[in-house]
Design an enzyme around this catalytic site. Structure first.
Site, short mmCIF file in Angstrom:
data_model
loop_
_atom_site.label_atom_id
_atom_site.label_comp_id
_atom_site.label_asym_id
_atom_site.label_seq_id
_atom_site.Cartn_x
_atom_site.Cartn_y
_atom_site.Cartn_z
N HIS A 488 0.83 -1.22 0.00
CA HIS A 488 0.00 0.00 0.00
C HIS A 488 0.86 1.26 0.00
O HIS A 488 0.34 2.37 -0.23
CB HIS A 488 -0.91 0.00 1.23
CG HIS A 488 -2.22 0.68 1.00
ND1 HIS A 488 -2.48 1.49 -0.08
CD2 HIS A 488 -3.38 0.66 1.71
CE1 HIS A 488 -3.70 1.96 -0.02
NE2 HIS A 488 -4.29 1.47 1.06
N ASP A 492 -2.20 2.27 -4.48
CA ASP A 492 -3.42 2.72 -3.80
C ASP A 492 -4.53 1.70 -3.95
O ASP A 492 -4.49 0.83 -4.84
CB ASP A 492 -3.88 4.07 -4.37
CG ASP A 492 -2.89 5.19 -4.06
OD1 ASP A 492 -2.20 5.10 -3.02
OD2 ASP A 492 -2.80 6.14 -4.87
#
Length: 517
Positions: A488, A492
């Protein structure tokens, strides 16, 4: 001019290897492509063949030494096949005279002290590599009182990358073992002490060990055989220990009956009593077995935990209706196999679908390097393969440029090499994205762990018929859960979901791959 034997290609990011075992000694005749020695890196074992026929004139890198790519290992004399053996005999005669002199001197001492006559020689931990600070003493092949020859293998150390054999620095008697099996030692530690020139007295102290029966007979055989030429490969010893296979259950295919790693694969595990490493008071102790993790398994465990600790790992899920691919395979599988000589499987569809999705969401194919993001304009697809020794991830390079048939052939070849333990470092390096198929083991859903420094891994799972609603009706379809684990920090949520949706669309309607949709 002598022919040089150099370290072969180890892979683009491998900077060193350890000389594990020499199968020849100076003066031995060698044939072209005959195996001279074995190198070990942190992932694979590399065999070094002879580049020419002749006599092994000199060994430059001894067992246990760390060598860099293209380093000089040895030299072969192609013309003087008789010269080297003469030199070897002269050297042997010279060495024989030295212990004799020591024995003569020792004869003047009291009988009980004769075995300890001569010079004491320390056995030290050999070079482990610049980034390795400690090792574990895995196995002692000799015991106190045993006679040892110069360069005969005394014990084996395990680091987090390789196994290191420790040869005897001198001929004599093993007078003392300082670091017992299981002990952790640093890079400059003393392992044992050899009393030089006392080899004539070795059989006497060793006789009491004969009361151990079959075990003593097994230990005696290598000692009488004069050393390393008949020592089993370190990788084979590990495999036997891990599978619970005794030495007499395995038929060696190596030189002089030496057991190689592949010889252990077909041997069945021998039943044995479970012996705990430390005393236990519980009643279940007799039904337990404690096996120390190999350094390689410890490395795998550490790297997987590091991936969880370093990356901001998150997993998103979806599911795909596999009926479209299954119908396409059933329609074209015979014609495909007839033309390309390979079966049409599911993996080529998944590789193609992932390549297609990675073009749209390139950050899933990128990696973090410090404060930079490195985007890859190519796809080196890692395919996780289960092997008898654990999970390996060979790489299909430039998958974006390959056809279905080329992908299927390469996956088949890499899978076979993985199961046979013949994958090279080059086969497993440079991956940019990974596919892991837990479905072959029956997994219905899982969260795969990232393969650093990659930023994404796709988990495939079992195809299972389930009721789904289509057009207002409930129908039975072959469904597969898909899982994308991603970092992450660089990917995204929108990018991860988009990637997985594109893979799902391509699998459910493979024609989209042809239309680039």
């Amino acid at each position: 001019m002598p022919t040089e034997v150099r370290v072969p290609a180890l892979g683009e990011s491998v900077t060193e290897a350890t000389v594990a075992t020499w199968f020849k000694k100076p003066g031995d005749a060698v044939a072209v492509d005959e195996m001279l020695c074995e190198l070990e890196t942190d992932k694979v074992t590399v065999e070094v063949p002879s580049p020419a026929a002749g006599v092994l004139a000199e060994i430059v890198a001894a067992e246990g030494e760390t060598v860099s790519p293209d380093a000089l290992l040895a030299q072969i004399d192609e013309s003087g096949q008789g010269a080297a053996p003469k030199a070897e005999k002269a050297e042997a005669a010279k060495e024989k005279e030295q212990p004799q002199a020591s024995d003569d001197a020792a004869a003047k001492t009291p009988e009980g002290q004769k075995k300890m006559s001569g010079k004491s020689v320390d056995v030290m931990v050999p070079a482990l590599g610049e980034s390795v600070t400690e090792a574990t003493v895995a196995t002692w092949f000799k015991k106190v009182g045993d006679s040892v020859a110069a360069d005969e293998m005394l014990c084996e150390l395990e680091t987090d990358k390789v196994s290191v054999e420790v040869p005897a620095p001198a001929a004599g008697v093993l007078a003392e073992i300082i670091a017992e099996e299981g002990a952790t030692v640093d890079a400059k530690a003393k392992l044992a002490v050899i009393t030089e020139g006392a080899e004539g007295d070795a059989p006497a102290p060793a006789k009491p060990a004969e009361k151990d029966g079959a075990d003593a007979k097994e230990d005696a055989a290598p000692a009488k055989a004069s050393g390393k030429d008949v020592e089993d490969a370190p990788s084979a010893k590990k495999a036997m220990a891990e599978k619970g296979v005794s030495r007499d259950q395995v038929t060696g295919s190596g030189r002089d009956g030496r057991v190689m790693k592949e010889d252990v694969a077909g041997a069945s595990a021998a039943p044995k009593a479970a012996v705990p490493a430390t005393p236990r008071k519980a009643e279940d102790t007799a039904r337990e077995e404690r096996v120390k993790m190999t350094r390689l398994r410890q490395t795998i465990a550490r790297r997987l935990k590091d991936a969880q600790n370093t990356a901001a790992m998150l997993t998103t899920y979806n599911e795909a209706d596999m009926s479209g691919i299954m119908e396409l395979r059933n329609e074209y599988k015979d014609a495909f196999e007839k033309k390309h000589k390979v079966k049409l499987g599911f993996m080529s569809f998944f590789v193609k679908a992932c390549v297609h999705a990675l073009h749209e969401v390139p950050e899933v194919n990128a990696e973090i390097d410090g404060t930079d993001v490195v985007y890859k304009n190519y796809v080196n697809m890692g395919i996780a393969v289960g092997t008898p020794n654990g999970l390996v991830v060979p790489v299909v390079r430039d998958a974006q440029d390959k056809s279905f048939a080329e992908i299927e052939k390469e996956i088949g070849e890499l899978g076979a090499k993985g199961r046979d333990g013949k994958l090279s470092m080059a086969d497993m390096q440079g991956g940019t994205f990974t596919i892991s198929n837990g479905g072959v083991y029956g997994s219905l859903m899982s969260s795969p762990i990232l393969n650093p420094p990659q930023s994404g891994i796709l988990g495939m799972h079992k195809i299972q018929e389930r009721p789904v609603a289509i057009g207002g009706e409930v129908v039975i379809r072959p469904m597969m859960y898909l899982a994308l684990s991603y970092d992450h920090r660089i990917v995204d949520g929108k990018g991860a979901v988009t990637f997985l949706v594109r893979v799902k669309e391509a699998l459910e309607d493979p024609r989209r791959l042809l239309m680039d949709l």
